[in-house]
Design a protein around this motif. Structure first.
Motif, PDB file in Angstrom:
ATOM      1  N   ILE A  23       0.878  -1.171   0.000  1.00 50.54           N
ATOM      2  CA  ILE A  23       0.000   0.000   0.000  1.00 50.54           C
ATOM      3  C   ILE A  23       0.912   1.216   0.000  1.00 50.54           C
ATOM      4  CG2 ILE A  23      -1.778   1.271   1.263  1.00 50.54           C
ATOM      5  CD1 ILE A  23      -2.468  -1.474   2.634  1.00 50.54           C
ATOM      6  N   ARG A  24       0.798   2.028  -1.017  1.00 46.32           N
ATOM      7  CA  ARG A  24       1.636   3.227  -1.108  1.00 46.32           C
ATOM      8  C   ARG A  24       1.179   4.276  -0.095  1.00 46.32           C
ATOM      9  NH1 ARG A  24       0.975   3.260  -7.558  1.00 46.32           N
ATOM     10  NH2 ARG A  24       2.477   1.623  -8.025  1.00 46.32           N
ATOM     11  N   TYR A  25       2.120   5.121   0.299  1.00 44.08           N
ATOM     12  CA  TYR A  25       1.801   6.187   1.245  1.00 44.08           C
ATOM     13  C   TYR A  25       0.622   7.016   0.734  1.00 44.08           C
ATOM     14  CZ  TYR A  25       2.268  10.307   4.143  1.00 44.08           C
ATOM     15  OH  TYR A  25       2.008  11.340   5.011  1.00 44.08           O
ATOM     16  N   GLY A  26      -0.403   7.175   1.569  1.00 44.71           N
ATOM     17  CA  GLY A  26      -1.568   7.974   1.210  1.00 44.71           C
ATOM     18  C   GLY A  26      -2.591   7.249   0.359  1.00 44.71           C
ATOM     19  N   GLU A  27      -2.298   6.024  -0.061  1.00 45.24           N
ATOM     20  CA  GLU A  27      -3.206   5.273  -0.922  1.00 45.24           C
ATOM     21  C   GLU A  27      -4.264   4.560  -0.085  1.00 45.24           C
ATOM     22  OE1 GLU A  27      -2.673   2.365  -4.790  1.00 45.24           O
ATOM     23  OE2 GLU A  27      -1.279   2.088  -3.118  1.00 45.24           O
ATOM     24  N   ASP A  28      -5.497   4.556  -0.574  1.00 46.91           N
ATOM     25  CA  ASP A  28      -6.565   3.823   0.077  1.00 46.91           C
ATOM     26  C   ASP A  28      -6.247   2.329  -0.011  1.00 46.91           C
ATOM     27  OD1 ASP A  28      -9.594   3.774   0.970  1.00 46.91           O
ATOM     28  OD2 ASP A  28      -9.345   2.249  -0.597  1.00 46.91           O
ATOM     29  N   PRO A  29      -6.353   1.581   1.103  1.00 40.79           N
ATOM     30  CA  PRO A  29      -5.994   0.158   1.073  1.00 40.79           C
ATOM     31  C   PRO A  29      -6.781  -0.664   0.050  1.00 40.79           C
ATOM     32  CG  PRO A  29      -6.129   0.905   3.326  1.00 40.79           C
ATOM     33  CD  PRO A  29      -6.645   2.035   2.461  1.00 40.79           C
ATOM     34  N   LEU A  30      -8.075  -0.400  -0.121  1.00 41.63           N
ATOM     35  CA  LEU A  30      -8.855  -1.171  -1.092  1.00 41.63           C
ATOM     36  C   LEU A  30      -8.493  -0.801  -2.525  1.00 41.63           C
ATOM     37  CD1 LEU A  30     -12.341  -1.344   0.646  1.00 41.63           C
ATOM     38  CD2 LEU A  30     -10.500  -3.053   0.617  1.00 41.63           C
ATOM     39  N   GLU A  31      -8.147   0.457  -2.758  1.00 42.74           N
ATOM     40  CA  GLU A  31      -7.672   0.850  -4.084  1.00 42.74           C
ATOM     41  C   GLU A  31      -6.316   0.216  -4.369  1.00 42.74           C
ATOM     42  OE1 GLU A  31      -7.819   5.126  -4.371  1.00 42.74           O
ATOM     43  OE2 GLU A  31     -10.000   5.157  -4.102  1.00 42.74           O
ATOM     44  N   ALA A  32      -5.457   0.154  -3.346  1.00 39.69           N
ATOM     45  CA  ALA A  32      -4.153  -0.499  -3.502  1.00 39.69           C
ATOM     46  C   ALA A  32      -4.345  -1.978  -3.823  1.00 39.69           C
ATOM     47  CB  ALA A  32      -3.324  -0.344  -2.222  1.00 39.69           C
ATOM     48  N   LEU A  33      -5.284  -2.598  -3.130  1.00 38.33           N
ATOM     49  CA  LEU A  33      -5.575  -4.016  -3.370  1.00 38.33           C
ATOM     50  C   LEU A  33      -6.019  -4.241  -4.812  1.00 38.33           C
ATOM     51  CD1 LEU A  33      -5.999  -6.872  -2.094  1.00 38.33           C
ATOM     52  CD2 LEU A  33      -8.369  -6.153  -1.750  1.00 38.33           C
ATOM     53  N   ALA A  34      -6.981  -3.451  -5.270  1.00 37.70           N
ATOM     54  CA  ALA A  34      -7.479  -3.606  -6.646  1.00 37.70           C
ATOM     55  C   ALA A  34      -6.355  -3.360  -7.658  1.00 37.70           C
ATOM     56  CB  ALA A  34      -8.640  -2.655  -6.891  1.00 37.70           C
ATOM     57  N   ARG A  35      -5.518  -2.360  -7.406  1.00 37.74           N
ATOM     58  CA  ARG A  35      -4.405  -2.050  -8.310  1.00 37.74           C
ATOM     59  C   ARG A  35      -3.425  -3.216  -8.370  1.00 37.74           C
ATOM     60  NH1 ARG A  35       0.362  -0.831  -6.857  1.00 37.74           N
ATOM     61  NH2 ARG A  35      -0.207  -0.048  -4.792  1.00 37.74           N
ATOM     62  N   GLU A  36      -3.035  -3.725  -7.213  1.00 34.10           N
ATOM     63  CA  GLU A  36      -2.058  -4.819  -7.168  1.00 34.10           C
ATOM     64  C   GLU A  36      -2.596  -6.095  -7.830  1.00 34.10           C
ATOM     65  OE1 GLU A  36       1.063  -5.234  -6.299  1.00 34.10           O
ATOM     66  OE2 GLU A  36       1.529  -3.302  -5.388  1.00 34.10           O
ATOM     67  N   VAL A  37      -3.859  -6.416  -7.566  1.00 32.23           N
ATOM     68  CA  VAL A  37      -4.445  -7.613  -8.178  1.00 32.23           C
ATOM     69  C   VAL A  37      -4.476  -7.459  -9.692  1.00 32.23           C
ATOM     70  CG1 VAL A  37      -6.533  -9.022  -8.392  1.00 32.23           C
ATOM     71  CG2 VAL A  37      -5.787  -8.251  -6.136  1.00 32.23           C
ATOM     72  N   ARG A  38      -4.868  -6.284 -10.166  1.00 37.73           N
ATOM     73  CA  ARG A  38      -4.910  -6.031 -11.618  1.00 37.73           C
ATOM     74  C   ARG A  38      -3.506  -6.138 -12.220  1.00 37.73           C
ATOM     75  NH1 ARG A  38      -7.084  -1.588 -11.141  1.00 37.73           N
ATOM     76  NH2 ARG A  38      -5.294  -0.252 -11.428  1.00 37.73           N
ATOM     77  N   GLU A  39      -2.501  -5.547 -11.542  1.00 40.77           N
ATOM     78  CA  GLU A  39      -1.122  -5.604 -12.046  1.00 40.77           C
ATOM     79  C   GLU A  39      -0.588  -7.035 -12.080  1.00 40.77           C
ATOM     80  OE1 GLU A  39       1.203  -3.055  -9.517  1.00 40.77           O
ATOM     81  OE2 GLU A  39       0.277  -1.224 -10.290  1.00 40.77           O
ATOM     82  N   GLU A  40      -0.906  -7.829 -11.057  1.00 43.58           N
ATOM     83  CA  GLU A  40      -0.335  -9.171 -10.952  1.00 43.58           C
ATOM     84  C   GLU A  40      -1.089 -10.229 -11.743  1.00 43.58           C
ATOM     85  OE1 GLU A  40       0.097 -10.179  -6.826  1.00 43.58           O
ATOM     86  OE2 GLU A  40       1.604  -8.621  -6.497  1.00 43.58           O
ATOM     87  N   THR A  41      -2.410 -10.029 -11.947  1.00 41.63           N
ATOM     88  CA  THR A  41      -3.221 -11.091 -12.549  1.00 41.63           C
ATOM     89  C   THR A  41      -4.071 -10.647 -13.733  1.00 41.63           C
ATOM     90  OG1 THR A  41      -5.173 -10.697 -11.168  1.00 41.63           O
ATOM     91  CG2 THR A  41      -3.456 -12.159 -10.271  1.00 41.63           C
ATOM     92  N   GLY A  42      -4.234  -9.348 -13.921  1.00 45.93           N
ATOM     93  CA  GLY A  42      -5.122  -8.856 -14.964  1.00 45.93           C
ATOM     94  C   GLY A  42      -6.586  -8.888 -14.565  1.00 45.93           C
ATOM     95  N   LEU A  43      -6.899  -9.358 -13.362  1.00 40.98           N
ATOM     96  CA  LEU A  43      -8.285  -9.456 -12.919  1.00 40.98           C
ATOM     97  C   LEU A  43      -8.784  -8.155 -12.304  1.00 40.98           C
ATOM     98  CD1 LEU A  43      -8.219 -12.948 -11.148  1.00 40.98           C
ATOM     99  CD2 LEU A  43      -9.061 -12.420 -13.452  1.00 40.98           C
ATOM    100  N   LEU A  44     -10.045  -7.854 -12.552  1.00 44.40           N
ATOM    101  CA  LEU A  44     -10.724  -6.757 -11.870  1.00 44.40           C
ATOM    102  C   LEU A  44     -11.513  -7.372 -10.727  1.00 44.40           C
ATOM    103  CD1 LEU A  44     -12.064  -4.802 -14.976  1.00 44.40           C
ATOM    104  CD2 LEU A  44      -9.973  -4.371 -13.665  1.00 44.40           C
ATOM    105  N   VAL A  45     -11.289  -6.881  -9.512  1.00 46.24           N
ATOM    106  CA  VAL A  45     -11.929  -7.498  -8.351  1.00 46.24           C
ATOM    107  C   VAL A  45     -12.860  -6.527  -7.645  1.00 46.24           C
ATOM    108  CG1 VAL A  45     -10.100  -9.184  -7.934  1.00 46.24           C
ATOM    109  CG2 VAL A  45      -9.972  -6.932  -6.839  1.00 46.24           C
ATOM    110  N   GLU A  46     -13.799  -7.108  -6.942  1.00 42.31           N
ATOM    111  CA  GLU A  46     -14.719  -6.377  -6.087  1.00 42.31           C
ATOM    112  C   GLU A  46     -14.464  -6.832  -4.648  1.00 42.31           C
ATOM    113  OE1 GLU A  46     -17.611  -3.826  -4.825  1.00 42.31           O
ATOM    114  OE2 GLU A  46     -16.929  -4.025  -6.895  1.00 42.31           O
TER     115      GLU A  46
END
Length: 159
Positions: A51-74
């Motif tokens: 989680i980057r400084y100042g980043e919302d944890p759920l936005e960080a989660l969605a970003r990381e999952v998309r970067e690592e797997t290409g999946l869009l998650v809810e």
């Protein structure tokens, strides 16, 4: 002093978010590349990351999952707060969040060399996992069982 861009605090602590991506009753696990993740042979991981400084944890989660797997998650709900100190002294504090996905095709980044969709109960038997990851899978299994009971109960009440 830490580096706000990479989630470190300066005291060798990193905040991370991991996704227990559930689809058709199975959880997505990743096989990290040993060279890039301090991974042991046959280790597994969940998608997610810093989680980057100042980043919302759920936005960080969605970003990381998309970067690592290409999946869009809810994101659905957090299932586990965890902490461990890696052998190099780096302290990780993280949260594991159950997520769903409507996109089915996994496209791995170069950080991982494989993946599998597996039932939560099969994970500990097949791969060595650390206690925090195992606890998250146990919570998932219990919540999956509760969801099945709730769906079954709801179906009976609508008849």
């Amino acid at each position: 002093m830490g580096n706000p861009e990479d989630g470190s605090t300066g005291e060798k602590t990193v905040f991370v978010a991991k996704a227990a991506v559930v689809q058709d009753g199975k959880v997505l696990i990743l096989h990290p590349c040993a060279e890039t993740h301090h991974a042991e042979h046959d280790s597994i991981d969940l998608p997610g990351g810093k989680i980057r400084y100042g980043e919302d944890p759920l936005e960080a989660l969605a970003r990381e999952v998309r970067e690592e797997t290409g999946l869009l998650v809810e994101p659905i709900a957090p299932v586990r707060l965890w902490s461990f100190v890696r052998s190099d002294g780096l302290h990780f504090i993280g949260v594991t969040v159950v997520c769903t996905t409507q996109t089915g095709e996994v496209r791995l980044s170069d950080e991982h060399e494989g993946y599998a969709w597996v039932p939560p109960t099969a994970i500990a038997a097949a791969w060595p996992v650390h206690d925090e990851l195992q606890a998250a899978f146990e919570v998932l299994e219990r919540s999956s069982a509760m969801s099945t009971v709730a769906r079954s109960s709801q179906a009976r009440s609508t008849r």
